[in-house]
Design a protein around this motif. Sequence first.
Motif, mmCIF file in Angstrom:
data_model
loop_
_atom_site.group_PDB
_atom_site.id
_atom_site.type_symbol
_atom_site.label_atom_id
_atom_site.label_comp_id
_atom_site.label_asym_id
_atom_site.label_seq_id
_atom_site.Cartn_x
_atom_site.Cartn_y
_atom_site.Cartn_z
ATOM 1 N N GLU A 1 0.815 -1.215 0.000
ATOM 2 C CA GLU A 1 0.000 0.000 0.000
ATOM 3 C C GLU A 1 0.849 1.266 0.000
ATOM 4 O OE1 GLU A 1 -3.850 -0.578 2.503
ATOM 5 O OE2 GLU A 1 -2.302 -1.724 3.527
ATOM 6 N N LEU A 2 2.160 1.130 -0.086
ATOM 7 C CA LEU A 2 3.046 2.275 0.010
ATOM 8 C C LEU A 2 3.483 2.812 -1.352
ATOM 9 C CD1 LEU A 2 5.288 1.173 3.017
ATOM 10 C CD2 LEU A 2 3.133 2.431 3.019
ATOM 11 N N GLU A 3 2.840 2.359 -2.404
ATOM 12 C CA GLU A 3 3.135 2.877 -3.738
ATOM 13 C C GLU A 3 1.830 3.079 -4.476
ATOM 14 O OE1 GLU A 3 4.644 4.845 -5.891
ATOM 15 O OE2 GLU A 3 6.461 3.828 -5.198
ATOM 16 N N SER A 4 1.804 4.062 -5.359
ATOM 17 C CA SER A 4 0.599 4.376 -6.119
ATOM 18 C C SER A 4 1.010 5.109 -7.389
ATOM 19 C CB SER A 4 -0.351 5.248 -5.294
ATOM 20 O OG SER A 4 -1.426 5.741 -6.084
ATOM 21 N N GLU A 5 0.121 5.048 -8.401
ATOM 22 C CA GLU A 5 0.401 5.808 -9.623
ATOM 23 C C GLU A 5 0.174 7.301 -9.409
ATOM 24 O OE1 GLU A 5 -3.880 4.424 -9.752
ATOM 25 O OE2 GLU A 5 -1.909 3.565 -9.271
ATOM 26 N N ARG A 6 -0.441 7.666 -8.298
ATOM 27 C CA ARG A 6 -0.686 9.072 -7.974
ATOM 28 C C ARG A 6 0.253 9.497 -6.855
ATOM 29 N NH1 ARG A 6 -6.917 9.849 -6.863
ATOM 30 N NH2 ARG A 6 -6.208 12.018 -6.703
ATOM 31 N N ALA A 7 0.992 10.547 -7.071
ATOM 32 C CA ALA A 7 1.947 11.027 -6.074
ATOM 33 C C ALA A 7 1.211 11.528 -4.837
ATOM 34 C CB ALA A 7 2.805 12.145 -6.655
ATOM 35 N N GLY A 8 1.664 11.087 -3.682
ATOM 36 C CA GLY A 8 1.101 11.550 -2.424
ATOM 37 C C GLY A 8 0.024 10.666 -1.838
ATOM 38 N N GLU A 9 -0.545 9.745 -2.619
ATOM 39 C CA GLU A 9 -1.630 8.907 -2.113
ATOM 40 C C GLU A 9 -1.208 8.019 -0.942
ATOM 41 O OE1 GLU A 9 -4.939 8.573 -2.705
ATOM 42 O OE2 GLU A 9 -4.776 10.449 -3.792
ATOM 43 N N VAL B 1 8.871 9.347 -5.830
ATOM 44 C CA VAL B 1 8.354 10.440 -5.000
ATOM 45 C C VAL B 1 7.565 9.877 -3.822
ATOM 46 C CG1 VAL B 1 6.770 12.411 -4.970
ATOM 47 C CG2 VAL B 1 8.316 12.084 -6.909
ATOM 48 N N ASN B 2 6.806 8.816 -4.061
ATOM 49 C CA ASN B 2 6.016 8.229 -2.977
ATOM 50 C C ASN B 2 6.906 7.628 -1.892
ATOM 51 O OD1 ASN B 2 3.252 8.733 -3.525
ATOM 52 N ND2 ASN B 2 3.309 7.249 -5.199
ATOM 53 N N ASN B 3 8.057 7.048 -2.280
ATOM 54 C CA ASN B 3 9.000 6.564 -1.269
ATOM 55 C C ASN B 3 9.414 7.697 -0.337
ATOM 56 O OD1 ASN B 3 10.729 4.389 -3.634
ATOM 57 N ND2 ASN B 3 8.915 4.027 -2.409
ATOM 58 N N GLN B 4 9.726 8.837 -0.930
ATOM 59 C CA GLN B 4 10.169 9.981 -0.139
ATOM 60 C C GLN B 4 9.043 10.537 0.722
ATOM 61 O OE1 GLN B 4 11.522 12.339 -3.482
ATOM 62 N NE2 GLN B 4 13.655 11.796 -3.116
ATOM 63 N N ILE B 5 7.824 10.596 0.154
ATOM 64 C CA ILE B 5 6.696 11.142 0.906
ATOM 65 C C ILE B 5 6.318 10.229 2.064
ATOM 66 C CG2 ILE B 5 4.235 11.699 0.762
ATOM 67 C CD1 ILE B 5 4.709 12.770 -2.016
ATOM 68 N N VAL B 6 6.368 8.901 1.855
ATOM 69 C CA VAL B 6 6.058 7.969 2.949
ATOM 70 C C VAL B 6 7.055 8.132 4.090
ATOM 71 C CG1 VAL B 6 6.058 5.529 3.587
ATOM 72 C CG2 VAL B 6 4.824 6.281 1.562
ATOM 73 N N ALA B 7 8.356 8.184 3.751
ATOM 74 C CA ALA B 7 9.371 8.389 4.794
ATOM 75 C C ALA B 7 9.160 9.723 5.498
ATOM 76 C CB ALA B 7 10.772 8.324 4.178
ATOM 77 N N GLY B 8 8.868 10.779 4.714
ATOM 78 C CA GLY B 8 8.626 12.084 5.318
ATOM 79 C C GLY B 8 7.378 12.102 6.186
ATOM 80 N N THR B 9 6.331 11.385 5.764
ATOM 81 C CA THR B 9 5.100 11.319 6.555
ATOM 82 C C THR B 9 5.343 10.643 7.894
ATOM 83 O OG1 THR B 9 3.703 11.277 4.575
ATOM 84 C CG2 THR B 9 2.749 10.415 6.606
ATOM 85 N N LEU B 10 6.070 9.523 7.894
ATOM 86 C CA LEU B 10 6.362 8.831 9.145
ATOM 87 C C LEU B 10 7.244 9.684 10.054
ATOM 88 C CD1 LEU B 10 6.957 5.221 7.755
ATOM 89 C CD2 LEU B 10 5.013 6.006 9.118
ATOM 90 N N ILE C 1 2.674 -1.293 10.215
ATOM 91 C CA ILE C 1 3.003 -1.432 8.794
ATOM 92 C C ILE C 1 3.991 -2.584 8.650
ATOM 93 C CG2 ILE C 1 3.861 -0.292 6.727
ATOM 94 C CD1 ILE C 1 3.213 2.371 7.970
ATOM 95 N N ASN C 2 3.578 -3.626 7.965
ATOM 96 C CA ASN C 2 4.414 -4.808 7.796
ATOM 97 C C ASN C 2 5.340 -4.662 6.590
ATOM 98 O OD1 ASN C 2 3.540 -6.502 9.972
ATOM 99 N ND2 ASN C 2 1.630 -6.856 8.870
ATOM 100 N N ASP C 3 6.552 -5.212 6.708
ATOM 101 C CA ASP C 3 7.530 -5.271 5.616
ATOM 102 C C ASP C 3 7.840 -3.876 5.066
ATOM 103 O OD1 ASP C 3 7.501 -8.162 5.679
ATOM 104 O OD2 ASP C 3 5.557 -8.038 4.697
ATOM 105 N N ILE C 4 8.106 -2.944 5.965
ATOM 106 C CA ILE C 4 8.321 -1.558 5.573
ATOM 107 C C ILE C 4 9.514 -1.415 4.627
ATOM 108 C CG2 ILE C 4 9.709 -1.117 7.631
ATOM 109 C CD1 ILE C 4 7.338 1.421 5.996
ATOM 110 N N ASP C 5 10.550 -2.244 4.813
ATOM 111 C CA ASP C 5 11.728 -2.124 3.955
ATOM 112 C C ASP C 5 11.435 -2.554 2.524
ATOM 113 O OD1 ASP C 5 11.354 -4.666 5.022
ATOM 114 O OD2 ASP C 5 13.449 -5.234 4.764
ATOM 115 N N ALA C 6 10.463 -3.453 2.335
ATOM 116 C CA ALA C 6 10.081 -3.833 0.971
ATOM 117 C C ALA C 6 9.371 -2.689 0.264
ATOM 118 C CB ALA C 6 9.183 -5.068 1.002
ATOM 119 N N GLY C 7 8.767 -1.774 1.030
ATOM 120 C CA GLY C 7 8.049 -0.664 0.428
ATOM 121 C C GLY C 7 8.910 0.551 0.170
ATOM 122 N N ILE C 8 9.790 0.910 1.134
ATOM 123 C CA ILE C 8 10.567 2.142 0.977
ATOM 124 C C ILE C 8 12.062 1.900 1.125
ATOM 125 C CG2 ILE C 8 8.657 3.552 1.806
ATOM 126 C CD1 ILE C 8 10.117 3.833 4.469
ATOM 127 N N GLY C 9 12.493 0.638 1.188
ATOM 128 C CA GLY C 9 13.915 0.344 1.286
ATOM 129 C C GLY C 9 14.646 0.645 -0.011
#
Length: 424
Positions: free
Chosen positions: A191-199, A243-252, A226-234
Motif C-alpha cells: 500500500e506504500l506505492e501508487s500511480e498518484r503522487a502523495g496517495e 516520490v512516494n517513497n520519499q513522501i512515505v518516509a517524510g510522513t512517518l 506497517i508490515n515489511d516496511i523495507d520492501a516498500g521504501i527500502g
Amino acid sequence: MAIAISGVSLPSLFHYKNSIIARKSRIRSFSIRSCKDVSGEGDGGGGEPSQKPKRLSEKSSWEAKDSEGKDYLYRLGSEADNMNIAVGARAGVIDDLFAGNFLGRDSDIVFDYRQKVTRSFEHLQGDYYIAPVFMDKVVCHIVKNFIVHLLNIKVPLILGIWGGKGQGKSFQTELIFQAMGVEPVIMSAGELESERAGEPGKLIRERYRTASQVVQNQGKLSCLMINDIDAGIGRFENTQVTVNNQIVAGTLMNLADNPNRVSIGQDWREADITNRIPIILTGNDFSTIYAPLIRDGRMEKFYWQPNREDIVNIVHRMYEKDGISRAQVIDIVNTFPNQALDFYGALRSRTYDTSISKWVDDIGGMEKLGEKLLKRRKNEELPTFTPPEQTMDTLLEAGYSLIKEQQFVMETKLSKEYMKNMDD
C-alpha cells in the motif's frame, strides 16, 4: 366551434394556461410579502416589525457553530475532499431530530464503515506461545506512548521490529494485540506505492487518524502497524527511489515529530487534536531505510532472533494439539537446524496433502470441485474432512521434502540456462 387536439379542446388549453399564470403570480406575490414580513417592512411602514419565524429546533445543524464559533457546515464544505471523520450523531452538532435518543447522545453513526480497516483476531484460535522478550518490548512501547504525558522522557513514537525472514515477527505481534485487547490498523508494503503522487502518504495519515478514532470513540487501545516496511521504501541496488517513497518516509518522520497534529487535507484547526497513536513497523533489513527515519529519537529498534528455547516452545505449542511431545519437538528441531519458524509451520501443513487428496476423491474428484464447493444446494453438506494423524515419521518425511525443494531452488539457476546463448 371548438377544435379538439388529442381529445383536448383549444378553449380548455387556453383556460389551463391562464390558470397556471395566475397561480405563479399568487406565489410570487406571497414570496414578496413574506420577505417584507421577516424584515419588518410588511406592516405598511408604520408598525412594529413582525416576529421572526420559529426555529424547528433549538440546535439546528443549519445554524450550528464549531468550537471556534464559526459556521459548522460552511467549514466542512471548505475543507479539502469534504473529509471529517470525527463527526457522528453528536448532540448539539446535528439536529436532535436526526440524532434521536436510541443511538445515544454522542454516537458515531459512520464508525461502522470506518472500522473495517481495523483488525480483530477471532481467527487466532488456540493456545500459542509468545516469547517473553518479544512481549515485553511491544507491551512497553504501547504503554509508554499512552502514558507519555506522565513521563518526563522522550518517547519514540515508532517501534521497528526487524530480523530474519519467517521468524514470526508479525504473528507474535498479533498474538500480543489479541492478549492486550488492542484493535490495530494494519498496513502492508503493497500500500506504500501508487500511480498518484502523495496517495500512500495520505493513506498513512488517514489510517493513523482512524486508529485515533478507535481510542476516542470505542475506548480501546489501538496502534498503526506497517508490515515489511523495507520492501516498500527500502533502497536496494539498482532500484529507483520514487516520490512516494520519499513522501512515505517524510510522513512517518512528521508523525514521529508531531503525533497530535495530523492533517489529511483539511484546513488546520486549533481544536483538531489527534490522540497519540504508537506505530509499529516490521521488516527484514532496516539498513535499507532512510537513515533519519530510523534515528533513535523517532524509532526504537528491536532485533528479533528467536533462540533455541523460543523455537522449541513455539513449535511445541504448535504441535501440542496433535499429540506431539516436547521431546519429539526437540528431535525435529535437531533434525532440521538453522530453519526459520515458518519452516515448522509449513512442515505441519505439508502432512495434510495426502488427506486433502483423499477428501477431493470423496466429493467426486477434481472435475466436481467447482460444483461441490461453490454450487451445492443450500442444505447439501460436504463430506467431513478428517485431519491426518501426526507421527514422527510423517513429519520427518515432510521436512525432508521441504529441504529438498529449498536446495533445488538454490542450486538450479534457470535464468542462466535461459541466458547462456545471449552472449553468443
